[in-house]
Design an enzyme around this catalytic site. Structure first.
Site, PDB file in Angstrom:
ATOM      1  N   GLU A   1     -19.043 103.392 118.995  1.00  0.00           N
ATOM      2  CA  GLU A   1     -18.742 103.116 120.423  1.00  0.00           C
ATOM      3  C   GLU A   1     -19.891 103.153 121.185  1.00  0.00           C
ATOM      4  O   GLU A   1     -20.811 103.232 120.858  1.00  0.00           O
ATOM      5  CB  GLU A   1     -17.477 104.226 120.511  1.00  0.00           C
ATOM      6  CG  GLU A   1     -18.127 105.559 120.707  1.00  0.00           C
ATOM      7  CD  GLU A   1     -17.066 106.854 120.800  1.00  0.00           C
ATOM      8  OE1 GLU A   1     -16.200 106.448 121.502  1.00  0.00           O
ATOM      9  OE2 GLU A   1     -17.322 107.929 120.354  1.00  0.00           O
TER      10      GLU A   1
ATOM     11  N   ASP B   1     -20.398 110.108 129.525  1.00  0.00           N
ATOM     12  CA  ASP B   1     -20.515 108.607 129.345  1.00  0.00           C
ATOM     13  C   ASP B   1     -21.616 108.011 130.047  1.00  0.00           C
ATOM     14  O   ASP B   1     -21.201 106.874 130.747  1.00  0.00           O
ATOM     15  CB  ASP B   1     -19.233 107.797 129.229  1.00  0.00           C
ATOM     16  CG  ASP B   1     -18.328 108.768 128.330  1.00  0.00           C
ATOM     17  OD1 ASP B   1     -18.811 109.191 127.132  1.00  0.00           O
ATOM     18  OD2 ASP B   1     -17.013 108.727 128.869  1.00  0.00           O
TER      19      ASP B   1
END
Length: 516
Positions: A192, A13
């Site tokens: 997301e 991420d």
């Protein structure tokens, strides 16, 4: 050249920002403490860990949180003379609910001091802060939906219910104004990981889609107004490996745009490197970066197509990354070496102390605990490695006392070479193994009967070669194998029990259970 991954082993991420000539990447740490890894570079090719900013209970307390919860998808930015770090503390993984709390901390420099957190919202995860050129600040996050709509008596929709946008007031230190769902995602779904980038009067929204597995992708959209409407990229996805099963970088998605001082554009992304011939990733999700080009006000990979490359051109003057060399740790400093973390608790003094000569682990709870587990670990960064440690002093008098060396993913996926006590043989060596697909996470004992041990120091080692690992031990003599070869692919994202495809870690010291 830049050689991917740039951050090897469990660095998912990636959020990137540039401050002058300095680049910083923040990555998720999940249930490992301290929270958030931040690496620094001057050339995008060579990176160094500089800080983990979430270091105290006021900022982060993960005791009792399930495996793979904790810190999800941080966002790092710089504006108004300070750093801004947004992060989720995820409290629940299984079931319909997530209980995801989003916080903001700030600091004048990357190494701190970092402030106490401001709670922003709890509507979903993957928060991101965008600083517009008019001075206004905007929070984005994925919205989590625990139930489904129904049409004609049939369920509709997914739990990933679009990307929310709301203004943040930095003076009042809270969100303000209307909440707008600005992007529902593409047909791939599971949207997301939002990040905004402004260029040429366009707002570019990059998101992650397809889940964190082998359908993962970076999806791009743009709009003239920050609230939309957002139109999809002509190719929908900037990058993905979902249709390239032989690509060396798999599960590519979730990243962020960065521009160099010379105007070149790069995009970070997470990825994994499965074991050859498998879809198992014991290295976890790693961070890579791709060079990009703008065409018709859309971003594309510079090398063409959508599949990420292992090597990409670096900015002018970048140094070639050095090959990894063996590294040793003496634990003779006041703090743990930077490579190491522990699990969940902001009170590490309950788990271990540094004596000036060694690392002393304090017996607490089991290797499956979500509260006080005396384990320190560092990331596995290669498919082949050897790790050694010396257990200087340990004299157990009960089978409930154990210490040793473990390769570890979570409470259901580990191999633990342990010194413990046997009623008949006294001090012994055994292996506690949980292979991930064992019913209810129960243990197996590959080294049976346990091996009687002499008193005194004991050296332990593990050698991993792709899908296989072998433990070793010695007591002042030659190295001896400890038990049979074991399945190293257990320590991976994709195996059963908590196979959420989030992270992977290997440990170098462990002492569970009370009374040690």
């Amino acid at each position: 050249m830049i050689r991917n991954p740039i951050l090897r082993g469990f660095n998912p991420d990636p959020s990137i920002c540039r401050v002058g000539a300095d680049y910083y990447i923040a990555t998720s740490t999940f249930e490992w403490y301290p929270g958030v890894q931040i690496h620094h570079s001057r050339d995008l090719a060579t990176w160094r860990l500089v800080t983990r900013p979430l270091t105290r209970a006021a900022q982060l307390d993960m005791r009792g949180e399930p495996d793979s919860c904790g810190v999800w998808a941080p966002c790092l930015s710089h504006a108004d003379g300070q750093f801004w770090l947004i992060y989720t503390d995820m409290k629940r993984y299984d079931g319909n609910f997530k209980d995801s709390h989003n916080y903001l901390v700030t600091a004048p420099t990357i190494t701190g001091p970092w402030s106490d957190p401001v709670h922003l919202n709890s509507s979903g995860f993957d928060p991101s802060l965008f600083h517009d050129d008019d001075g206004r600040k905007w929070l984005l996050n994925q919205q989590w939906k625990h139930s489904t709509d129904s049409v004609g008596g049939r369920p509709r929709g997914t739990a990933f219910d679009g990307i929310l946008l709301q203004e943040y007031d930095p003076v009042a230190r809270h969100l303000t104004g209307p909440i707008t769902n600005v992007f529902a995602g593409s047909a791939l779904s599971l949207v997301e990981g939002p990040h905004l980038h402004k260029r040429g009067g366009w707002y570019y929204l990059t998101t992650a889609e397809g889940g964190t597995g082998y359908d993962h992708a970076v999806t791009m959209a743009r709009a003239r107004s920050i609230r939309g409407p957002y139109e999809l990229h002509p190719d929908t996805h900037l990058l993905t490996s979902r249709d390239a099963p032989d690509a060396p970088l798999q599960r590519a998605g979730h990243g962020q745009i960065v521009e160099t001082p010379d105007g070149d554009t790069y995009h970070t992304h997470l990825c994994s490197r499965p074991l050859p011939g498998t879809r198992l990733s014991p290295l976890g999700r790693e961070t890579a970066i791709q060079k990009c080009v703008w065409r018709d006000d859309w971003l594309y990979l510079a090398h063409g197509g959508q599949v990420p490359a292992l090597e990409v051109p670096a900015p002018d003057g970048a140094a070639d990354p050095e090959a990894d060399a063996p590294v040793g740790y003496r634990f003779d400093t006041p703090a743990l070496p930077a490579d190491f973390q522990w699990l969940r608790t902001p009170y590490p003094e309950r788990l271990f102390t540094l004596t000036g000569e060694a690392l002393r682990l304090h017996g607490r709870e089991s290797i499956g605990s979500w509260f006080d587990q005396s384990l320190v670990a560092r990331r596995q960064q290669h498919h082949a490695y050897r790790a050694e440690t010396r257990l200087a002093a340990f004299a157990p008098d009960s089978y409930q006392q154990a210490a040793g060396l473990t390769t570890y993913y979570n409470r259901f996926k580990f191999h633990f070479l342990a010194i413990t006590h046997d009623a008949a043989a006294g001090r012994v060596l055994t292996i506690l193994s949980c292979p991930g697909d064992w019913p209810d996470g129960r243990l197996s004992f590959p080294l049976f009967p346990p091996v009687p041990l002499p008193d005194g120091p004991l050296d332990l080692a593990v050698e991993v070669r792709g899908p296989t690992q072998q433990f070793f031990w010695r007591a002042g003599g030659e190295w001896q194998p400890a038990g049979p070869a074991l399945d190293a692919s257990v320590i991976s994202d994709e195996r059963r029990h908590g196979g959420d495809q989030r992270h992977g870690l290997a440990a170098v010291g462990h002492q569970p259970d009370s009374g040690a």
